[in-house]
Design a protein around this motif. Sequence first.
Motif, PDB file in Angstrom:
ATOM      1  N   PRO A  70      89.725  90.673  59.833  1.00  0.00           N
ATOM      2  CA  PRO A  70      89.429  90.732  61.319  1.00  0.00           C
ATOM      3  C   PRO A  70      90.690  90.690  62.185  1.00  0.00           C
TER       4      PRO A  70
ATOM      5  N   LEU B  87      89.205  74.046  55.733  1.00  0.00           N
ATOM      6  CA  LEU B  87      87.827  73.998  56.023  1.00  0.00           C
ATOM      7  C   LEU B  87      86.960  74.316  54.795  1.00  0.00           C
TER       8      LEU B  87
ATOM      9  N   TYR C  29      96.469  80.417  60.548  1.00  0.00           N
ATOM     10  CA  TYR C  29      95.125  80.932  60.400  1.00  0.00           C
ATOM     11  C   TYR C  29      94.512  80.809  59.032  1.00  0.00           C
TER      12      TYR C  29
ATOM     13  N   ALA D 224      87.187  76.958  53.013  1.00  0.00           N
ATOM     14  CA  ALA D 224      87.033  78.298  52.608  1.00  0.00           C
ATOM     15  C   ALA D 224      87.789  78.658  51.339  1.00  0.00           C
ATOM     16  N   THR D 225      87.341  79.647  50.550  1.00  0.00           N
ATOM     17  CA  THR D 225      88.093  80.368  49.329  1.00  0.00           C
ATOM     18  C   THR D 225      88.902  81.197  49.778  1.00  0.00           C
TER      19      THR D 225
ATOM     20  N   ALA E 251      93.937  76.795  58.382  1.00  0.00           N
ATOM     21  CA  ALA E 251      92.995  76.550  58.896  1.00  0.00           C
ATOM     22  C   ALA E 251      91.662  76.743  58.265  1.00  0.00           C
ATOM     23  N   SER E 252      91.369  77.931  57.510  1.00  0.00           N
ATOM     24  CA  SER E 252      90.486  78.543  57.160  1.00  0.00           C
ATOM     25  C   SER E 252      90.299  77.605  55.814  1.00  0.00           C
ATOM     26  N   LEU E 253      91.340  77.670  54.997  1.00  0.00           N
ATOM     27  CA  LEU E 253      91.327  77.085  53.707  1.00  0.00           C
ATOM     28  C   LEU E 253      91.040  75.557  53.961  1.00  0.00           C
TER      29      LEU E 253
ATOM     30  N   PHE F  55      87.346  86.888  56.130  1.00  0.00           N
ATOM     31  CA  PHE F  55      86.558  86.942  57.571  1.00  0.00           C
ATOM     32  C   PHE F  55      87.795  86.267  58.402  1.00  0.00           C
ATOM     33  N   VAL F  56      89.066  86.044  58.045  1.00  0.00           N
ATOM     34  CA  VAL F  56      90.016  85.615  58.942  1.00  0.00           C
ATOM     35  C   VAL F  56      91.305  86.750  58.987  1.00  0.00           C
TER      36      VAL F  56
ATOM     37  N   GLN G 160      87.205  84.398  50.950  1.00  0.00           N
ATOM     38  CA  GLN G 160      86.668  84.219  52.364  1.00  0.00           C
ATOM     39  C   GLN G 160      87.665  84.180  53.327  1.00  0.00           C
ATOM     40  N   THR G 161      88.709  83.585  53.223  1.00  0.00           N
ATOM     41  CA  THR G 161      89.820  83.434  54.139  1.00  0.00           C
ATOM     42  C   THR G 161      90.432  85.013  54.409  1.00  0.00           C
TER      43      THR G 161
END
Lengths: 252, 429
Positions: free
Chosen positions: B328, B314, B307, B316-317, B310-312, B324-325, B320-321
């Motif tokens: 949640p 994209l 997870y 994302a810092t 995938a976020s990084l 937001f990931v 943020q990861t």
Amino acid sequence: MKELKIETRNLSFYYGNKLALNSVSFNMYANHVTALIGPSGCGKSTFLRTLNRMNDLIPGTRVDGEILIDGLNIYDKDIDVVNLRKKIGMVFQRSNPFAKSIYDNITYGPKINGIHKKEVLDEIVESSLKKAAIWEEVKDRLDHSALGLSGGQQQRLCIARALSVNPEILLMDEPASALDPISTGKIEELIFELKKTFTIIIVTHNMQQAARVSDYTAFFYMGEMVEYGKTKKIFTTPDKKQTEEYITGRFG
Amino acid sequence: MDTKIIFPEDRESLNLHETEESTAMDPQGQKDPNAFVFTKESLKKKIRPSEFLSEKLITGVAFLSIAIIVLIFFFVFREAFPIFTQKEKKSETQVTAVIPEKYGDTSSGNTVKPEQYGAETPTPENKEEGKTEIKNTGNVIKPERYGVPEDSIQESTGEEEYTGSEISQLTPAETFHLSSLFGKEWMPVSERPRYGLIPLIVGTLKVTLIAILFAAPLAILAALFSVAFAPHWLRETIKPAIEMLAGFPSVVIGFFALTIMATALQAVFGYETRLNAFVGGIAMALAAIPIIFTVTEDSMNAIPETYSEASLALGATRWQTAFFVVLPAATPGIFAAVLLGIGRIFGETMIALMATGNAALLSANPFESVRTLAATIGAEMAEVVFGDTHYSVLFLIGALLFVFTFALNAIAEFYVKGKLMKRFQGKLS
Ligand SMILES: Nc1ncnc2c1ncn2[C@@H]1O[C@H](COP(=O)(O)OP(=O)(O)OP(=O)(O)O)[C@@H](O)[C@H]1O
Ligand SMILES: [Mg+2]
């Protein structure tokens, strides 16, 4: 005509003391597809992940040599990794959608890039899903969890997610390994479409697929790049014996 | 060699409209020439103030948690140290100096020594004996004082003249109605016993609320830091350190709160009563943090690494990861963690006894003394007359505590299960 996009120079990579890539040097061109082939564990994924510095996340790893993208060494001290990754999309070997809705999976990237307008996001969702050949299957359940999709659908969703931020380079690690022939065909068509805008590096175990979609092929073996050249040449008249054995072994 | 394969270059030469050159410069492609090129400027290291700040904040919180633990250790050993260096006489005087402090503000000269608790507890087989003992020792009834506001102390000291036999004659038959449980006063051992549970319940909720408001954010942020930001070696240090706090006897935390924290917090906030809901709440937060931290950390760790990857990937810092990931995805676990924390605080007795002031006052002011349900049982059970109304009411309180913690755990269980089921069924919460 053929624009140099990515260039690796004596790239070596270590997991702790274990050498996973040994002095790899070759070029990848803009708007072309480069395929990485080789037996399991030869370092294809490792190589791919050095290109967007995903390996930085694994503790105890070390990189030697240089990777130049548009002439810029991405391992330079004052390179911002976050910005770098925004421009290099990645589809992972194992599909990994977020435990969010299909819609939120696609909008995640644009949102962290500061896009919040509903219309714009809607448009991105539709176009990304269409490009990844999954729109028709999910357009009626965008608010459902992405984890409820089939494995192949999840993989295409991940491709759509990578496309949502409009990268320049697309790294795909076996994007079609979990797909049926029809979806695989769609993905391959997609790759043809995408290379108009992107530079694509794709890892695949499927020799036919490598032959069908790629312009250039690099054959890896035990952490070394054994042979590299035009796909047609590699598949028809390879220079090295190892390459030929591997390819014919797979071709049967 | 397989002849069915059409290589891209063949394909291109077959299709006259799609030569290599025209593909490269396809006007249809949405490539915006100004959008982004890999240039030095666009890839220059950026400082992201919000991320920088929150990272520092989270780091701070995490280190605060550790600092508190170290502080307690340090304190306990520091206070114990004189035994080794000084004569025994001296350390004794120090102890007596500490004890009046505990009760000094509620009762004037008449200090009750802790040894009295439970000393005369009647055992079931010498029930009768136990009763007579209580009759004669007047002293035993004293703890009632903790439960009443200061002004009624005079009245209650008068009650010492009461003999136990009179009490047992009076109370059971005459005064008790079920409705009196909803009264606003808790004075179980006065002339006219009042068993209003409302101040106890309100007091417990007050302390619990204060404690969880401190514990939950601190513990969750610390867990988030440990999972998402901390370098490997630090993560390996933080987790055991905070979990060590879970093994801390609550009496030590209570002791710490009573002597050090109470004074320090009073100096900072300048309220009147030294021991109050606020001090008690913070002390209990210390007890709840490890639980919330551990459960939260585990639930965050259980989130697949993929997870975050995938976020990084994209762009994302890490910040943020994390928010937001990771956060949640871990909500069910965090929810369960907080409920467990509440359960821990709710049933906490020792810290409540030592740090909350133990006066059953009904007020919304967090800086007033309170008496919690658990502390009431802890303080009064030993002195109660066996089979008395007071005795029954204490057991009722015990049952209440049980029902409440049971309900909490049940909610946690069902919520988490429900969440997971929904996920597997592909629906969203
Ligand atoms: N995180 C890691 N830590 C240590 N060693 C690793 C790690 N990831 C990969 N390796 C090792 O590095 C080598 C190359 O792995 P890599 O994943 O790049 O292979 P691959 O070519 O992608 O294989 P496959 O085709 O099976 O995906 C392997 O020997 C592997 O064991
Ligand atoms: Mg791989």
